[in-house]
Design a protein around this motif. Structure first.
Motif, PDB file in Angstrom:
ATOM      1  N   PRO A 186      46.085  65.439  47.009  1.00  0.00           N
ATOM      2  CA  PRO A 186      45.743  64.105  47.533  1.00  0.00           C
ATOM      3  C   PRO A 186      46.624  63.753  48.723  1.00  0.00           C
ATOM      4  CG  PRO A 186      47.103  63.888  45.570  1.00  0.00           C
ATOM      5  CD  PRO A 186      46.862  65.365  45.760  1.00  0.00           C
ATOM      6  N   THR A 188      47.146  60.660  51.966  1.00  0.00           N
ATOM      7  CA  THR A 188      46.816  59.326  52.459  1.00  0.00           C
ATOM      8  C   THR A 188      46.993  59.290  53.966  1.00  0.00           C
ATOM      9  OG1 THR A 188      47.532  58.290  50.384  1.00  0.00           O
ATOM     10  CG2 THR A 188      47.386  56.878  52.319  1.00  0.00           C
ATOM     11  N   SER A 205      51.520  61.898  50.687  1.00  0.00           N
ATOM     12  CA  SER A 205      50.823  62.339  49.477  1.00  0.00           C
ATOM     13  C   SER A 205      51.337  61.493  48.328  1.00  0.00           C
ATOM     14  CB  SER A 205      51.077  63.822  49.190  1.00  0.00           C
ATOM     15  OG  SER A 205      50.371  64.244  48.027  1.00  0.00           O
ATOM     16  N   SER A 222      55.537  58.778  46.329  1.00  0.00           N
ATOM     17  CA  SER A 222      54.884  59.300  47.524  1.00  0.00           C
ATOM     18  C   SER A 222      55.877  60.142  48.307  1.00  0.00           C
ATOM     19  CB  SER A 222      54.374  58.145  48.401  1.00  0.00           C
ATOM     20  OG  SER A 222      53.664  58.618  49.520  1.00  0.00           O
ATOM     21  N   SER A 262      41.904  57.667  51.774  1.00  0.00           N
ATOM     22  CA  SER A 262      42.381  58.571  50.723  1.00  0.00           C
ATOM     23  C   SER A 262      41.521  59.831  50.736  1.00  0.00           C
ATOM     24  CB  SER A 262      42.299  57.894  49.354  1.00  0.00           C
ATOM     25  OG  SER A 262      43.138  56.754  49.312  1.00  0.00           O
ATOM     26  N   ILE A 264      41.186  64.138  49.432  1.00  0.00           N
ATOM     27  CA  ILE A 264      41.622  65.278  48.628  1.00  0.00           C
ATOM     28  C   ILE A 264      41.413  66.539  49.453  1.00  0.00           C
ATOM     29  CG2 ILE A 264      41.291  66.625  46.515  1.00  0.00           C
ATOM     30  CD1 ILE A 264      42.331  63.912  45.873  1.00  0.00           C
ATOM     31  N   THR A 266      40.661  70.048  49.299  1.00  0.00           N
ATOM     32  CA  THR A 266      40.120  71.015  48.352  1.00  0.00           C
ATOM     33  C   THR A 266      40.044  72.397  48.995  1.00  0.00           C
ATOM     34  OG1 THR A 266      37.783  70.817  48.955  1.00  0.00           O
ATOM     35  CG2 THR A 266      38.685  69.129  47.477  1.00  0.00           C
ATOM     36  N   VAL A 273      37.805  60.253  49.605  1.00  0.00           N
ATOM     37  CA  VAL A 273      37.699  59.649  48.271  1.00  0.00           C
ATOM     38  C   VAL A 273      37.496  58.138  48.361  1.00  0.00           C
ATOM     39  CG1 VAL A 273      38.864  59.273  46.064  1.00  0.00           C
ATOM     40  CG2 VAL A 273      39.108  61.467  47.238  1.00  0.00           C
TER      41      VAL A 273
END
Length: 418
Positions: A186, A188, A205, A222, A262, A264, A266, A273
């Protein structure tokens, strides 16, 4: 410039501290503020979500600029109310709020502009949700309220009963979003926006659970900045940031303010998100101590639509933000606990090189510091890399003591452990 910051959390304390470092302001106020903002600004006992009270405070104290970095005042129309009366503001206007306040709209917005996002289904009926979950038995899903809600109001599970039990409570108040579970890192992304471009702040993160695999929370820590390869950083710009900004302009939702995204990361690339038309907590506490550029210079560039040409000066160090929470958080935090005394230079964040202490659910009563919420203090360690910053944060957190205090033991570890 005389500035009013609206909010009372650790994020708002961090923003107020950033303003306090400016050479270009001659008055700093926070409403309602907390014990931390009290050391650097004048706390005003008003409701920050009441437009008329905020406007009256602006008149009384000669406020030139109102900074809204938290969600509640945005959704009560404070920005538009002040703008209509000639008060300069920082924050998203009403036309942009549905990007955060309506998750289904946000997902459809992403689809319209080819922004990769998690697959989702909107439900307002318990029976239809049950039928869907039975057809997809064993699959892992995330359940969230479709409307704006604290980020901890969600569940991530593959168990039918867990998903249904949680959803029933949310369905009583409105529709829910059922999303696919995503594996990955994740991150930001925080952007300052103007009419011609944007300024990207250091990427963080966030740790959004009480522990690895535990209950979701409003955020327990964070790290900043996130070490990303060049091609991945470019993918974030090409597949997410640029399409989002194009979409905002195309749908007449563009504004001057902050947009937090936000994401992710992958194995198939970055997946969006959520959108937030405000700063995120605890990401803000992590990146604020690393930025050397005067915040008023940033806001001036925003006013004149020159953000994209502004050279953001950022420390070459790293930060680890560690949230100290109350016993029982996030379900039923126990409040009213006395904090042990801290050295004044640390309490005031005036000791150069020491960890920064940003206060959230803490107030002062009869000369004593007392907990008033679930997430009480964010301790931010700064160091020459993430490992060093991690050590400084965990060394600094030992000075935050109250009955039932707890924090995650692993913030930042995944970035330096084998």
């Amino acid at each position: 410039m005389r500035v009013l910051v609206l909010g009372s959390g650790a994020k708002d304390h961090a923003i107020a501290w950033w303003f306090s470092q400016s050479r270009l302001i001659d008055g700093l106020y926070v409403a309602p503020g907390n014990v931390g903002t009290k050391t650097i600004a004048v706390n005003l006992a008003i409701d920050p979500s009441d437009p008329e009270q905020v406007y009256e405070a602006c008149q009384t104290y000669g406020i030139d600029f109102v900074f809204v970095g938290t969600e509640a005042p945005l959704f009560t129309g404070v920005i538009d109310f002040l703008n209509e009366r000639g008060i300069d503001t920082f924050g998203a206007p009403n036309r942009a709020l549905k990007l955060e306040g309506d998750r289904n709209f946000a997902r459809m917005f992403s689809d319209r502009h080819n922004i990769p996002t998690s697959s989702h289904v909107l439900f307002d009926d318990e029976e239809k949700l049950s039928e869907y979950l039975k057809r997809h038995e064993g699959e892992r899903f995330v359940v969230k309220s479709n409307a704006i809600a604290p980020s901890r109001i969600m569940v991530d599970s593959s168990d039918y009963s867990t998903l249904m039990d949680f959803s029933r409570g949310l369905l009583a108040t409105g529709p829910i979003i059922l999303e696919e579970h995503l594996n990955g890192l994740p991150i930001t992304i925080t952007l300052f926006l103007d009419n011609k471009g944007y300024l990207m702040l250091p990427t963080s993160s966030d740790y959004m659970k009480v522990e690895e695999g535990g209950l979701p929370t409003g955020g327990m820590g964070s790290i900043c900045p996130v070490p990303l390869q060049k091609d991945l950083s470019q993918a974030l710009v090409d597949s997410i940031i640029e399409p989002v900004l194009f979409g905002l302009k195309a749908e007449k939702m563009a504004y001057k303010g902050v947009l937090t995204i936000s994401v992710i990361i992958t194995k198939n690339g970055p997946i969006l998100v959520d959108y937030h038309v405000r700063f995120n907590d605890p990401a803000a506490q992590a990146f604020v101590p690393l930025i050397n550029t005067d915040i008023v210079d940033i806001l001036d560039a925003m006013k004149h639509d020159t953000l994209s040409s502004l050279n953001l000066e950022v420390s070459n160090q790293s930060a680890v933000a560690l949230v100290v929470a109350s016993e029982g958080y996030p379900e039923k935090p126990i409040i009213g606990k006395k904090l042990e005394s801290m050295p004044a230079p640390l309490l005031y964040n005036s000791f150069e090189g020491a960890p920064r202490y940003f206060f959230g659910g803490v107030q002062e009563y009869e000369g004593k510091l007392v907990t008033t919420g679930g997430r009480c203090v964010t301790v931010v360690g700064v160091g020459y890399n993430i490992m060093n910053a991690n050590k400084n944060a965990y060394k600094g957190v030992k000075l935050v003591n109250f009955e039932g205090a707890w924090y995650r033991q692993d913030i930042g570890n995944r970035f330096f452990e084998n």
